[in-house]
Design a protein around this motif. Structure first.
Motif, PDB file in Angstrom:
ATOM      1  N   GLU A   1      -7.842   8.810 -15.033  1.00 41.11           N
ATOM      2  CA  GLU A   1      -6.574   8.295 -14.513  1.00 41.11           C
ATOM      3  C   GLU A   1      -6.848   7.410 -13.313  1.00 41.11           C
ATOM      4  O   GLU A   1      -7.810   7.632 -12.579  1.00 41.11           O
ATOM      5  CB  GLU A   1      -5.663   9.436 -14.070  1.00 41.11           C
ATOM      6  N   PHE A   2      -5.973   6.442 -13.116  1.00 41.33           N
ATOM      7  CA  PHE A   2      -6.021   5.597 -11.919  1.00 41.33           C
ATOM      8  C   PHE A   2      -4.660   5.691 -11.248  1.00 41.33           C
ATOM      9  O   PHE A   2      -3.630   5.642 -11.918  1.00 41.33           O
ATOM     10  CB  PHE A   2      -6.313   4.139 -12.284  1.00 41.33           C
ATOM     11  N   LEU A   3      -4.665   5.809  -9.918  1.00 38.43           N
ATOM     12  CA  LEU A   3      -3.427   5.862  -9.155  1.00 38.43           C
ATOM     13  C   LEU A   3      -3.595   5.033  -7.899  1.00 38.43           C
ATOM     14  O   LEU A   3      -4.533   5.237  -7.132  1.00 38.43           O
ATOM     15  CB  LEU A   3      -3.085   7.306  -8.771  1.00 38.43           C
ATOM     16  N   ALA A   4      -2.676   4.096  -7.708  1.00 43.23           N
ATOM     17  CA  ALA A   4      -2.588   3.331  -6.463  1.00 43.23           C
ATOM     18  C   ALA A   4      -1.150   3.484  -5.989  1.00 43.23           C
ATOM     19  O   ALA A   4      -0.212   3.270  -6.761  1.00 43.23           O
ATOM     20  CB  ALA A   4      -2.929   1.861  -6.691  1.00 43.23           C
ATOM     21  N   VAL A   5      -0.976   3.865  -4.730  1.00 41.96           N
ATOM     22  CA  VAL A   5       0.371   4.137  -4.232  1.00 41.96           C
ATOM     23  C   VAL A   5       0.493   3.660  -2.787  1.00 41.96           C
ATOM     24  O   VAL A   5      -0.460   3.734  -2.014  1.00 41.96           O
ATOM     25  CB  VAL A   5       0.709   5.642  -4.369  1.00 41.96           C
ATOM     26  N   ASP A   6       1.673   3.159  -2.442  1.00 40.33           N
ATOM     27  CA  ASP A   6       2.007   2.844  -1.058  1.00 40.33           C
ATOM     28  C   ASP A   6       3.369   3.455  -0.753  1.00 40.33           C
ATOM     29  O   ASP A   6       3.839   4.325  -1.486  1.00 40.33           O
ATOM     30  CB  ASP A   6       1.945   1.333  -0.780  1.00 40.33           C
ATOM     31  N   LYS A   7       4.017   3.009   0.322  1.00 40.47           N
ATOM     32  CA  LYS A   7       5.304   3.594   0.725  1.00 40.47           C
ATOM     33  C   LYS A   7       6.401   3.403  -0.318  1.00 40.47           C
ATOM     34  O   LYS A   7       7.282   4.242  -0.446  1.00 40.47           O
ATOM     35  CB  LYS A   7       5.782   2.980   2.041  1.00 40.47           C
ATOM     36  N   ARG A   8       6.382   2.293  -1.066  1.00 35.61           N
ATOM     37  CA  ARG A   8       7.475   1.995  -2.002  1.00 35.61           C
ATOM     38  C   ARG A   8       7.050   1.922  -3.457  1.00 35.61           C
ATOM     39  O   ARG A   8       7.848   2.183  -4.345  1.00 35.61           O
ATOM     40  CB  ARG A   8       8.118   0.661  -1.616  1.00 35.61           C
ATOM     41  N   ASN A   9       5.822   1.536  -3.730  1.00 36.97           N
ATOM     42  CA  ASN A   9       5.414   1.240  -5.099  1.00 36.97           C
ATOM     43  C   ASN A   9       4.200   2.056  -5.509  1.00 36.97           C
ATOM     44  O   ASN A   9       3.459   2.552  -4.662  1.00 36.97           O
ATOM     45  CB  ASN A   9       5.083  -0.247  -5.248  1.00 36.97           C
ATOM     46  N   ALA A  10       4.006   2.157  -6.832  1.00 34.92           N
ATOM     47  CA  ALA A  10       2.836   2.856  -7.363  1.00 34.92           C
ATOM     48  C   ALA A  10       2.473   2.294  -8.724  1.00 34.92           C
ATOM     49  O   ALA A  10       3.331   1.801  -9.457  1.00 34.92           O
ATOM     50  CB  ALA A  10       3.112   4.352  -7.479  1.00 34.92           C
ATOM     51  N   VAL A  11       1.190   2.406  -9.056  1.00 26.14           N
ATOM     52  CA  VAL A  11       0.673   2.054 -10.379  1.00 26.14           C
ATOM     53  C   VAL A  11      -0.129   3.253 -10.872  1.00 26.14           C
ATOM     54  O   VAL A  11      -0.982   3.763 -10.146  1.00 26.14           O
ATOM     55  CB  VAL A  11      -0.239   0.811 -10.328  1.00 26.14           C
TER      56      VAL A  11
END
Length: 142
Positions: free
Chosen positions: A53-63
């Motif tokens: 799995e890959f997860l990229a996240v910030d305060k508002r968005n995620a992939v």
């Protein structure tokens, strides 16, 4: 000499025939009778096989990229793309080098994009090899 208990008074035992519930009506011709009790529980779908799995996240968005496909979360809204409906997935750094830009190209040609800020900025350089490896697992070239 043993004493016998008195016979039960009114209110004990089965109800008199005039108070018994009516027998269930027969269903109309051609219909199966209604079974007593609960319906059987339908079988649950098997969970997707585990994979990278890959997860990229910030305060508002995620992939998220996993065995089911790609998911974008944009300010609380979710867009899910399953692998059979994905023509391609592209990614790059934003022009200022502070964010990851991921795009999904749908089989019908539509294009969807999600931008995730990388804080600290060095995290962006960690995301690129992870994302490349996970995408290569699910969508090998060739």
């Amino acid at each position: 000499m043993t004493e016998q208990p008195p016979p039960p008074g009114p209110g004990f035992g089965p109800p008199p025939p005039q108070y018994a519930p009516a027998p269930p009506a027969q269903p109309p011709y051609g219909y199966a009778p209604v079974p007593n009790g609960y319906a059987p529980v339908p079988p649950q779908p098997a969970p997707a096989p585990a994979g990278p799995e890959f997860l990229a996240v910030d305060k508002r968005n995620a992939v998220v990229v996993d065995a089911s496909g790609v998911v974008f979360e944009l300010s609380g809204l979710t867009a899910e793309f399953r692998w059979p409906e994905i023509r391609g997935v592209h990614y790059k750094a934003s022009p200022d080098g502070k964010a990851l830009m991921v795009a999904v190209v749908h089989v019908d040609g539509r294009f969807y994009e999600c931008v995730v800020e990388a804080r600290p900025r060095a995290r962006l350089q960690e995301w690129f090899p992870q994302l490349a490896w996970v995408l290569g697992h699910y969508r090998p070239m060739g």
